[in-house]
Design an enzyme around this catalytic site. Structure first.
Site, PDB file in Angstrom:
ATOM      1  N   CYS A  67       0.868  -1.185   0.000  1.00  0.00           N
ATOM      2  CA  CYS A  67       0.000   0.000   0.000  1.00  0.00           C
ATOM      3  C   CYS A  67       0.899   1.227   0.000  1.00  0.00           C
ATOM      4  O   CYS A  67       1.894   1.254  -0.729  1.00  0.00           O
ATOM      5  CB  CYS A  67      -1.048  -0.031   1.107  1.00  0.00           C
ATOM      6  SG  CYS A  67      -0.482  -0.375   2.774  1.00  0.00           S
ATOM      7  N   SER A  68       0.590   2.235   0.785  1.00  0.00           N
ATOM      8  CA  SER A  68       1.328   3.501   0.695  1.00  0.00           C
ATOM      9  C   SER A  68       2.679   3.475   1.392  1.00  0.00           C
ATOM     10  O   SER A  68       3.686   3.893   0.829  1.00  0.00           O
ATOM     11  CB  SER A  68       0.510   4.630   1.311  1.00  0.00           C
ATOM     12  OG  SER A  68      -0.715   4.771   0.652  1.00  0.00           O
TER      13      SER A  68
END
Length: 113
Positions: A67-68
């Protein structure tokens, strides 16, 4: 091997270059379309039950979730859900898209064709 193995950026880059891994972005479509790792597919953490079997039909394929960044839990959530669904080789790129981009590595933009 732990139940939630990780992969480093260098290992992931080599696996992507070799075509040896399915990379899974676990953020929503808006974030995916604004930039994702090369060749990544989009499997939001809220959609695993609905989409995993269609997007990832081979439960023995090498999969990496991301993800981020390390604060984002989506990749761990998807990793755990895939493992519980019988996927056998699921690693997490914990540092995520922010680390990849900060290292000067390319992101692809837009939805899958």
């Amino acid at each position: 091997m732990s139940n939630h193995p990780i992969i480093t950026r260098d290992e992931l880059q080599a696996a992507i270059d070799a075509g040896a891994v399915v990379v899974v972005e676990t953020l929503g479509p808006m974030y995916y379309e604004s930039g994702h790792l090369p060749g990544a597919i989009n499997l939001p953490h809220t959609e695993v039950e609905a989409l995993a079997d269609a997007l990832l039909p081979d439960k023995d394929t090498a999969i990496v979730t991301y993800c981020s960044n390390t604060a984002c839990r989506n990749s761990a959530i998807v990793q755990a859900q895939l493992i519980s669904r019988g996927y056998t080789d699921v690693r997490k790129y914990a540092e995520g898209k922010d680390d990849w981009s900060a290292a000067g590595l390319p992101l692809e933009v837009g939805a899958i064709a």
